[in-house]
Design a protein around this motif. Structure first.
Motif, PDB file in Angstrom:
ATOM      1  N   ILE A  81       0.844  -1.202   0.000  1.00 22.49           N
ATOM      2  CA  ILE A  81       0.000   0.000   0.000  1.00 22.49           C
ATOM      3  C   ILE A  81       0.877   1.249   0.000  1.00 22.49           C
ATOM      4  O   ILE A  81       0.594   2.219  -0.714  1.00 22.49           O
ATOM      5  CB  ILE A  81      -0.943  -0.012   1.220  1.00 22.49           C
ATOM      6  CG1 ILE A  81      -1.926  -1.186   1.118  1.00 22.49           C
ATOM      7  CG2 ILE A  81      -1.698   1.299   1.348  1.00 22.49           C
ATOM      8  CD1 ILE A  81      -2.679  -1.464   2.403  1.00 22.49           C
ATOM      9  N   GLU A  82       1.940   1.225   0.790  1.00 22.30           N
ATOM     10  CA  GLU A  82       2.847   2.369   0.866  1.00 22.30           C
ATOM     11  C   GLU A  82       3.444   2.701  -0.502  1.00 22.30           C
ATOM     12  O   GLU A  82       3.528   3.878  -0.893  1.00 22.30           O
ATOM     13  CB  GLU A  82       3.972   2.080   1.857  1.00 22.30           C
ATOM     14  CG  GLU A  82       4.890   3.243   2.134  1.00 22.30           C
ATOM     15  CD  GLU A  82       4.202   4.370   2.893  1.00 22.30           C
ATOM     16  OE1 GLU A  82       4.422   5.542   2.509  1.00 22.30           O
ATOM     17  OE2 GLU A  82       3.439   4.085   3.829  1.00 22.30           O
ATOM     18  N   LYS A  83       3.859   1.683  -1.237  1.00 25.49           N
ATOM     19  CA  LYS A  83       4.501   1.901  -2.524  1.00 25.49           C
ATOM     20  C   LYS A  83       3.497   2.258  -3.623  1.00 25.49           C
ATOM     21  O   LYS A  83       3.880   2.862  -4.630  1.00 25.49           O
ATOM     22  CB  LYS A  83       5.289   0.655  -2.941  1.00 25.49           C
ATOM     23  CG  LYS A  83       6.425   0.285  -1.996  1.00 25.49           C
ATOM     24  CD  LYS A  83       7.467   1.383  -1.885  1.00 25.49           C
ATOM     25  CE  LYS A  83       8.320   1.499  -3.118  1.00 25.49           C
ATOM     26  NZ  LYS A  83       9.432   2.495  -2.946  1.00 25.49           N
ATOM     27  N   GLU A  84       2.242   1.914  -3.435  1.00 24.59           N
ATOM     28  CA  GLU A  84       1.223   2.183  -4.458  1.00 24.59           C
ATOM     29  C   GLU A  84       0.486   3.504  -4.242  1.00 24.59           C
ATOM     30  O   GLU A  84      -0.204   3.972  -5.131  1.00 24.59           O
ATOM     31  CB  GLU A  84       0.187   1.039  -4.482  1.00 24.59           C
ATOM     32  CG  GLU A  84       0.665  -0.246  -5.131  1.00 24.59           C
ATOM     33  CD  GLU A  84       0.635  -0.184  -6.660  1.00 24.59           C
ATOM     34  OE1 GLU A  84       0.581   0.930  -7.222  1.00 24.59           O
ATOM     35  OE2 GLU A  84       0.662  -1.254  -7.295  1.00 24.59           O
ATOM     36  N   THR A  85       0.617   4.087  -3.069  1.00 27.32           N
ATOM     37  CA  THR A  85      -0.169   5.276  -2.741  1.00 27.32           C
ATOM     38  C   THR A  85       0.545   6.550  -3.165  1.00 27.32           C
ATOM     39  O   THR A  85       1.669   6.817  -2.738  1.00 27.32           O
ATOM     40  CB  THR A  85      -0.466   5.337  -1.231  1.00 27.32           C
ATOM     41  OG1 THR A  85      -1.176   4.160  -0.847  1.00 27.32           O
ATOM     42  CG2 THR A  85      -1.310   6.551  -0.900  1.00 27.32           C
ATOM     43  N   GLY A  86      -0.143   7.338  -4.014  1.00 28.72           N
ATOM     44  CA  GLY A  86       0.405   8.619  -4.415  1.00 28.72           C
ATOM     45  C   GLY A  86      -0.281   9.775  -3.724  1.00 28.72           C
ATOM     46  O   GLY A  86       0.262  10.867  -3.635  1.00 28.72           O
ATOM     47  N   LEU A  87      -1.497   9.531  -3.222  1.00 26.29           N
ATOM     48  CA  LEU A  87      -2.281  10.570  -2.571  1.00 26.29           C
ATOM     49  C   LEU A  87      -2.865   9.997  -1.286  1.00 26.29           C
ATOM     50  O   LEU A  87      -3.440   8.904  -1.285  1.00 26.29           O
ATOM     51  CB  LEU A  87      -3.397  11.045  -3.502  1.00 26.29           C
ATOM     52  CG  LEU A  87      -4.114  12.342  -3.149  1.00 26.29           C
ATOM     53  CD1 LEU A  87      -3.155  13.522  -3.258  1.00 26.29           C
ATOM     54  CD2 LEU A  87      -5.309  12.554  -4.075  1.00 26.29           C
ATOM     55  N   GLU A  88      -2.714  10.729  -0.191  1.00 26.61           N
ATOM     56  CA  GLU A  88      -3.138  10.235   1.119  1.00 26.61           C
ATOM     57  C   GLU A  88      -4.593   9.798   1.125  1.00 26.61           C
ATOM     58  O   GLU A  88      -4.945   8.778   1.714  1.00 26.61           O
ATOM     59  CB  GLU A  88      -2.920  11.337   2.171  1.00 26.61           C
ATOM     60  CG  GLU A  88      -3.341  10.962   3.582  1.00 26.61           C
ATOM     61  CD  GLU A  88      -2.540   9.820   4.156  1.00 26.61           C
ATOM     62  OE1 GLU A  88      -3.108   9.061   4.967  1.00 26.61           O
ATOM     63  OE2 GLU A  88      -1.364   9.673   3.786  1.00 26.61           O
ATOM     64  N   SER A  89      -5.454  10.549   0.433  1.00 24.96           N
ATOM     65  CA  SER A  89      -6.888  10.241   0.448  1.00 24.96           C
ATOM     66  C   SER A  89      -7.222   8.936  -0.273  1.00 24.96           C
ATOM     67  O   SER A  89      -8.318   8.398  -0.109  1.00 24.96           O
ATOM     68  CB  SER A  89      -7.679  11.395  -0.183  1.00 24.96           C
ATOM     69  OG  SER A  89      -7.242  11.638  -1.516  1.00 24.96           O
ATOM     70  N   ASP A  90      -6.301   8.411  -1.074  1.00 23.72           N
ATOM     71  CA  ASP A  90      -6.529   7.154  -1.796  1.00 23.72           C
ATOM     72  C   ASP A  90      -6.062   5.931  -1.016  1.00 23.72           C
ATOM     73  O   ASP A  90      -6.333   4.797  -1.420  1.00 23.72           O
ATOM     74  CB  ASP A  90      -5.792   7.165  -3.144  1.00 23.72           C
ATOM     75  CG  ASP A  90      -6.468   8.043  -4.177  1.00 23.72           C
ATOM     76  OD1 ASP A  90      -7.644   8.398  -3.963  1.00 23.72           O
ATOM     77  OD2 ASP A  90      -5.816   8.381  -5.182  1.00 23.72           O
ATOM     78  N   ARG A  91      -5.365   6.147   0.105  1.00 21.16           N
ATOM     79  CA  ARG A  91      -4.693   5.035   0.784  1.00 21.16           C
ATOM     80  C   ARG A  91      -5.662   3.932   1.212  1.00 21.16           C
ATOM     81  O   ARG A  91      -5.442   2.744   0.948  1.00 21.16           O
ATOM     82  CB  ARG A  91      -3.921   5.553   1.997  1.00 21.16           C
ATOM     83  CG  ARG A  91      -2.867   4.579   2.520  1.00 21.16           C
ATOM     84  CD  ARG A  91      -2.191   5.122   3.772  1.00 21.16           C
ATOM     85  NE  ARG A  91      -1.540   6.396   3.535  1.00 21.16           N
ATOM     86  CZ  ARG A  91      -0.274   6.523   3.144  1.00 21.16           C
ATOM     87  NH1 ARG A  91       0.464   5.454   2.946  1.00 21.16           N
ATOM     88  NH2 ARG A  91       0.246   7.727   2.951  1.00 21.16           N
ATOM     89  N   ALA A  92      -6.731   4.300   1.900  1.00 22.04           N
ATOM     90  CA  ALA A  92      -7.679   3.295   2.393  1.00 22.04           C
ATOM     91  C   ALA A  92      -8.385   2.587   1.246  1.00 22.04           C
ATOM     92  O   ALA A  92      -8.684   1.393   1.322  1.00 22.04           O
ATOM     93  CB  ALA A  92      -8.696   3.951   3.329  1.00 22.04           C
ATOM     94  N   GLU A  93      -8.657   3.335   0.152  1.00 20.46           N
ATOM     95  CA  GLU A  93      -9.316   2.745  -1.020  1.00 20.46           C
ATOM     96  C   GLU A  93      -8.403   1.721  -1.695  1.00 20.46           C
ATOM     97  O   GLU A  93      -8.839   0.643  -2.112  1.00 20.46           O
ATOM     98  CB  GLU A  93      -9.698   3.845  -2.004  1.00 20.46           C
ATOM     99  CG  GLU A  93     -10.568   3.391  -3.149  1.00 20.46           C
ATOM    100  CD  GLU A  93     -12.050   3.378  -2.811  1.00 20.46           C
ATOM    101  OE1 GLU A  93     -12.846   2.996  -3.694  1.00 20.46           O
ATOM    102  OE2 GLU A  93     -12.404   3.737  -1.680  1.00 20.46           O
ATOM    103  N   ILE A  94      -7.120   2.049  -1.803  1.00 17.51           N
ATOM    104  CA  ILE A  94      -6.150   1.101  -2.364  1.00 17.51           C
ATOM    105  C   ILE A  94      -6.071  -0.144  -1.485  1.00 17.51           C
ATOM    106  O   ILE A  94      -6.032  -1.277  -1.983  1.00 17.51           O
ATOM    107  CB  ILE A  94      -4.769   1.774  -2.501  1.00 17.51           C
ATOM    108  CG1 ILE A  94      -4.808   2.812  -3.620  1.00 17.51           C
ATOM    109  CG2 ILE A  94      -3.668   0.748  -2.747  1.00 17.51           C
ATOM    110  CD1 ILE A  94      -3.566   3.659  -3.747  1.00 17.51           C
ATOM    111  N   ALA A  95      -6.078   0.057  -0.172  1.00 14.48           N
ATOM    112  CA  ALA A  95      -6.101  -1.084   0.747  1.00 14.48           C
ATOM    113  C   ALA A  95      -7.345  -1.918   0.524  1.00 14.48           C
ATOM    114  O   ALA A  95      -7.292  -3.160   0.560  1.00 14.48           O
ATOM    115  CB  ALA A  95      -6.049  -0.583   2.190  1.00 14.48           C
TER     116      ALA A  95
END
Length: 331
Positions: free
Chosen positions: A211-225
């Motif tokens: 998740i850390e390596k895929e996240t470019g925007l903080e607001s997308d983090r939980a959605e990527i998870a």
């Protein structure tokens, strides 16, 4: 008898004079060689060595006054190692107080989110205020030194800014970062959402690193998870490029090709199901929390828009359209 009394009187008088001289000496101001004056007390230095160092530098007139003062105040073993800065003249008693209070200049090192353990070791090795005790040691040997039970070092050290005094060892800093990561990981795991497709805190750490390596925007983090969680639940492959790049190591030249996606290796999440065997980087606390409390979403795919944001899709057809759209925009 008179002679004895006279000798006792002289001895008493001399003692009073000596005590008075000593009192005035340790309370009188020291004239610094230069202003400001900076000096270092190395780890392992005892009182005599410190006093000799200050006497040699001309900070104090004689080492014995500082030694006797420290012994009288029962501070003989209380001097702290570190870097010290004197900006104005100071008395010996104030100097001793300064050296024993632990007010030494603090150095710092920042461990970055998303970095690898190899990058962390390089950062530690290059810091001028850190003693390198791990040079030439393998990762498993370092883990044994810090008391870690894991067999792979990747992902185990919490990214943060750590403060320390000069000549601290890299082992001490790694121990602190390891314990901090364990505490955060355990606390986050205990507050995890139900029905996660993860069986242990270590699996949460692996997912958090992706998740850390895929996240470019903080607001997308939980959605990527949420996307990765959905894919794990359905038995779909994660198909995430950062794991392949990590597995390629020094073979990766900055350009991920189709043949790299097809070449099977233990970190290729296009050819292998489930999580990779270890984390691929140091995850932030936000990524750890996202891994154990992902967003509730129907999305199964996402693609980077190129501006830090991600486009999420619930089906492959929409995902392919998004891929074509954003790839064309950035060609």
């Amino acid at each position: 008898m008179h002679t004895l009394k006279r000798l006792l009187f002289y001895a008493f008088f001399a003692t009073i004079l000596l005590i008075g001289w000593f009192y005035l000496h340790v309370h009188s101001s020291i004239t610094l060689p230069v202003k400001p004056y900076e000096f270092s007390i190395r780890h392992g230095s005892n009182l005599k060595q410190t006093a000799q160092q200050l006497a040699d530098a001309g900070v104090i007139h004689t080492k014995w006054s500082l030694i006797l003062l420290a012994r009288y105040l029962n501070l003989e073993s209380a001097i702290k190692a570190g870097d010290y800065l004197l900006t104005e003249n100071i008395t010996q008693i104030a100097l001793l107080n300064y050296l024993t209070k632990g007010d030494a200049k603090q150095h710092e090192i920042r461990i970055l989110e998303g970095s690898t353990f190899a990058q962390l070791r390089k950062t530690l090795n290059e810091h001028p205020a850190i003693q390198n005790h791990t040079a030439g040691l393998s990762d498993p040997e370092i883990l044994r030194l810090i008391g870690a039970a894991e067999s792979a070092a990747e992902g185990l050290f919490f990214p943060d800014t750590y403060f320390f005094v000069r000549d601290s060892s890299d082992i001490e800093i790694l121990q602190r970062a390891y314990r901090t990561m364990q505490n955060h990981l355990q606390t986050s795991w205990e507050s995890r959402t139900g029905s996660l497709p993860l069986t242990s805190p270590y699996e949460a750490l692996i997912l958090a690193s992706i998740i850390e390596k895929e996240t470019g925007l903080e607001s997308d983090r939980a959605e990527i998870a949420g996307v990765f969680t959905n894919r794990l639940r359905k038995g779909m492959r994660l198909q995430t490029d950062p794991t392949i790049i990590y597995g390629m190591g020094e073979q990766f030249n900055g350009n991920l090709r189709k043949q790299d996606l097809l070449a099977d290796q233990e970190y290729n999440t296009y050819t292998r199901a489930g999580l990779p065997p270890t984390p691929i980087a140091l995850p932030s606390l936000a990524s750890i929390r996202a891994a154990v409390n992902p967003a509730e979403t129907d999305a199964l795919y996402f693609v980077a828009k190129g501006n830090g944001e991600s486009q999420f899709s619930t089906n492959l057809a929409d995902h392919n359209k998004a891929v074509n759209k954003y790839q064309k925009l950035h060609k």
